[in-house]
Enzyme design. Structure first.
Site, PDB file in Angstrom:
ATOM      1  N   GLU A 100     -15.608   8.039 -33.889  1.00  0.00           N
ATOM      2  CA  GLU A 100     -15.046   8.385 -32.385  1.00  0.00           C
ATOM      3  C   GLU A 100     -13.655   7.958 -32.227  1.00  0.00           C
ATOM      4  O   GLU A 100     -13.163   7.074 -32.867  1.00  0.00           O
ATOM      5  CB  GLU A 100     -15.777   7.622 -31.478  1.00  0.00           C
ATOM      6  CG  GLU A 100     -17.463   7.998 -31.507  1.00  0.00           C
ATOM      7  CD  GLU A 100     -18.111   6.994 -30.576  1.00  0.00           C
ATOM      8  OE1 GLU A 100     -19.483   7.148 -30.149  1.00  0.00           O
ATOM      9  OE2 GLU A 100     -17.379   5.932 -29.747  1.00  0.00           O
ATOM     10  N   CYS A 113      -7.117   5.700 -28.560  1.00  0.00           N
ATOM     11  CA  CYS A 113      -8.108   4.483 -29.271  1.00  0.00           C
ATOM     12  C   CYS A 113      -8.716   5.166 -30.488  1.00  0.00           C
ATOM     13  O   CYS A 113      -9.510   5.882 -30.519  1.00  0.00           O
ATOM     14  CB  CYS A 113      -9.086   4.021 -28.155  1.00  0.00           C
ATOM     15  SG  CYS A 113      -9.998   2.965 -28.784  1.00  0.00           S
ATOM     16  N   CYS A 120     -19.989  -0.696 -37.091  1.00  0.00           N
ATOM     17  CA  CYS A 120     -19.262  -2.195 -37.100  1.00  0.00           C
ATOM     18  C   CYS A 120     -20.457  -3.213 -37.409  1.00  0.00           C
ATOM     19  O   CYS A 120     -21.544  -3.042 -37.056  1.00  0.00           O
ATOM     20  CB  CYS A 120     -18.894  -2.418 -36.033  1.00  0.00           C
ATOM     21  SG  CYS A 120     -17.922  -4.062 -35.916  1.00  0.00           S
ATOM     22  N   CYS A 124     -21.186  -7.473 -31.700  1.00  0.00           N
ATOM     23  CA  CYS A 124     -21.194  -8.154 -30.446  1.00  0.00           C
ATOM     24  C   CYS A 124     -22.235  -7.545 -29.419  1.00  0.00           C
ATOM     25  O   CYS A 124     -22.406  -6.348 -29.618  1.00  0.00           O
ATOM     26  CB  CYS A 124     -19.870  -7.706 -29.851  1.00  0.00           C
ATOM     27  SG  CYS A 124     -18.371  -8.217 -30.972  1.00  0.00           S
ATOM     28  N   CYS A 127     -21.767  -4.468 -26.995  1.00  0.00           N
ATOM     29  CA  CYS A 127     -21.204  -3.231 -27.578  1.00  0.00           C
ATOM     30  C   CYS A 127     -22.063  -2.335 -28.214  1.00  0.00           C
ATOM     31  O   CYS A 127     -22.872  -2.566 -29.065  1.00  0.00           O
ATOM     32  CB  CYS A 127     -19.979  -3.841 -28.569  1.00  0.00           C
ATOM     33  SG  CYS A 127     -19.253  -2.496 -29.675  1.00  0.00           S
ATOM     34  N   CYS A 356     -16.999   2.423 -26.351  1.00  0.00           N
ATOM     35  CA  CYS A 356     -16.897   2.584 -27.965  1.00  0.00           C
ATOM     36  C   CYS A 356     -18.354   2.526 -28.530  1.00  0.00           C
ATOM     37  O   CYS A 356     -19.313   1.703 -27.929  1.00  0.00           O
ATOM     38  CB  CYS A 356     -16.409   1.043 -28.351  1.00  0.00           C
ATOM     39  SG  CYS A 356     -16.539   0.718 -30.090  1.00  0.00           S
TER      40      CYS A 356
HETATM   41  S1  SF4 Z   1     -16.732  -5.131 -29.980  1.00  0.00           S
HETATM   42 FE1  SF4 Z   1     -18.041  -3.576 -31.055  1.00  0.00          FE
HETATM   43  S2  SF4 Z   1     -16.578  -2.796 -32.485  1.00  0.00           S
HETATM   44 FE2  SF4 Z   1     -15.580  -4.535 -31.805  1.00  0.00          FE
HETATM   45  S3  SF4 Z   1     -16.006  -6.137 -33.191  1.00  0.00           S
HETATM   46 FE3  SF4 Z   1     -17.282  -6.211 -31.584  1.00  0.00          FE
HETATM   47  S4  SF4 Z   1     -19.287  -4.940 -32.295  1.00  0.00           S
HETATM   48 FE4  SF4 Z   1     -17.708  -4.577 -33.445  1.00  0.00          FE
END
Ligand code: SF4
Length: 366
Positions: A100, A113, A120, A124, A127, A356
């Site tokens: 994206e 961005c 990923c 997190c 996210c 994101c």
């Molecule tokens: S915020 Fe999302 S994209 Fe960024 S490091 Fe954490 S899991 Fe990965």
């Protein structure tokens, strides 16, 4: 004469967006540096989509480029524009992976961005990308592609000659899209050197921000290699709370991250480091946490600013959005009163899933 084109069977030609200017000269065996600069100029100042358009390049060199290299763009699966002007692209890479890119226009700037990985692996918990897992690192040309593609879609090439901040739509680049940039270190740093090159895209270091969830040892490498703006996805003032939000907190403590930040700030002549703070209801939104944040940056003497981001719920996430705007404002006011800037960043492009990873998650079947 129309240049002859062919694609060798079963072979994907190397992207010309993979090379720095110096590498371009060597790779193409150009004895004259200005020829490499001419090619570079066509790529990054004019946005040509075919080698035929490079009219001041010899036919012999153009033929070589046609036969051995590619300047094609990735395929756009979705191109969405929000009512607030935010634009988001979901693109498909050569191997079918999707990433994206988000463009956020504001009064005084336009921020792009970009992603650095497909998916990923950091997980997190607030996210959406983190819920997808990591598929792979992006190659150098795939990171550079994101800016090229955005410039194509925004019809930006005609504005390039006006200079940064003077009629250009994309003025700032943030590495805050999908992925942890410091886990794709070599490709990211090389792509940034291409993006930064003053003969081409010429985004100065001050207009590029890299956001990391806190891979502390790599922050020292970054201090050595490139002096861009640094943002830390902090989201908590203590390891105890951070571990509830971010698995990476099990590997690197806040103490390790802050020590690295202190060294990084020194390497950039004490430019402020941004600390991203997602406010999650009943997890990290009390005024006591604001007090701890201020103590933390004071303790390590880090020039800091904070971005306060109210958490945006997405399907499947167990965290809750903060419901009391006054509480968020009190939190921001406490930090601001301690002389650290602390804007509240309201999320943009909610109607197009601009946060994101949300768009990719919602389009798994493409
Ligand atoms: S915020 Fe999302 S994209 Fe960024 S490091 Fe954490 S899991 Fe990965």
């Amino acid at each position: 004469m129309v240049l002859r084109r062919y694609l060798r069977k079963n072979e994907i030609m190397e992207s010309l967006f993979n090379f720095t200017l110096e590498e371009l000269q060597t790779t193409l065996s150009l004895s004259k540096n200005f020829v490499a600069k001419q090619v570079w100029n066509w790529l990054y100042c004019c946005g040509v989509k075919s080698f035929d358009e490079m009219t001041n390049i010899s036919k012999q060199l153009r033929q070589k480029l046609v036969e051995q290299y590619s300047i094609k763009r990735p395929f756009i699966l979705k191109d969405l524009t929000s009512i607030d002007g935010t634009r988001k692209w979901l693109v498909k890479l050569n191997d079918g992976e999707k990433i994206e890119i988000v463009y956020i226009p504001e009064e005084d700037r336009g921020t792009l961005c970009i992603s650095t990985q497909a998916g990923c692996g950091m997980g997190c918990r607030f996210c959406s990308t983190g819920s997808q897992g990591l598929t792979r690192n992006l190659e150098v040309f795939e990171i550079v592609w994101e800016i090229i593609l955005a410039r194509d879609c925004l019809d930006e090439w005609k504005n390039i000659s006006k200079g940064i901040g003077n009629g250009r739509k994309i003025t700032n680049i943030v590495l805050m899209g999908m992925g942890e940039p410091l886990n794709n270190y070599d490709n990211v740093v090389k792509a940034l050197k291409i993006i930064n090159d003053e003969n081409g895209m010429a985004f100065s270091n001050r207009r590029i921000t890299l956001s990391t969830c806190g891979i502390a040892p790599k922050i020292y490498d970054l201090a050595r290699d490139i002096k861009i703006n640094l943002a830390i996805s902090l989201h908590a003032a203590t390891d105890e709370i951070r571990k509830k939000i971010m698995p990476i907190a099990e590997s690197f403590s806040i103490d390790e991250i802050m020590k690295a930040c202190s060294v990084y700030a020194k390497s950039t002549n004490y430019r402020r480091i941004t600390f991203e703070y997602i406010m999650i209801k009943d997890i990290n939104d009390s005024i006591a946490e604001a007090e701890k944040l201020v103590k933390l940056v004071k303790k390590y003497n880090v020039p800091a600013k904070f971005n306060l981001i109210p958490f945006n719920y997405w399907v499947g996430c167990t965290f809750k959005e903060p419901s009391d705007i006054k509480k968020i404002m009190r939190f921001a006011a406490y930090i601001t009163n301690a002389r650290y800037p602390c804007p509240i960043r309201l999320s943009k492009g909610g109607d197009i899933m601009a946060a994101c990873g949300q768009l990719k998650t919602s389009t798994r079947d493409f």
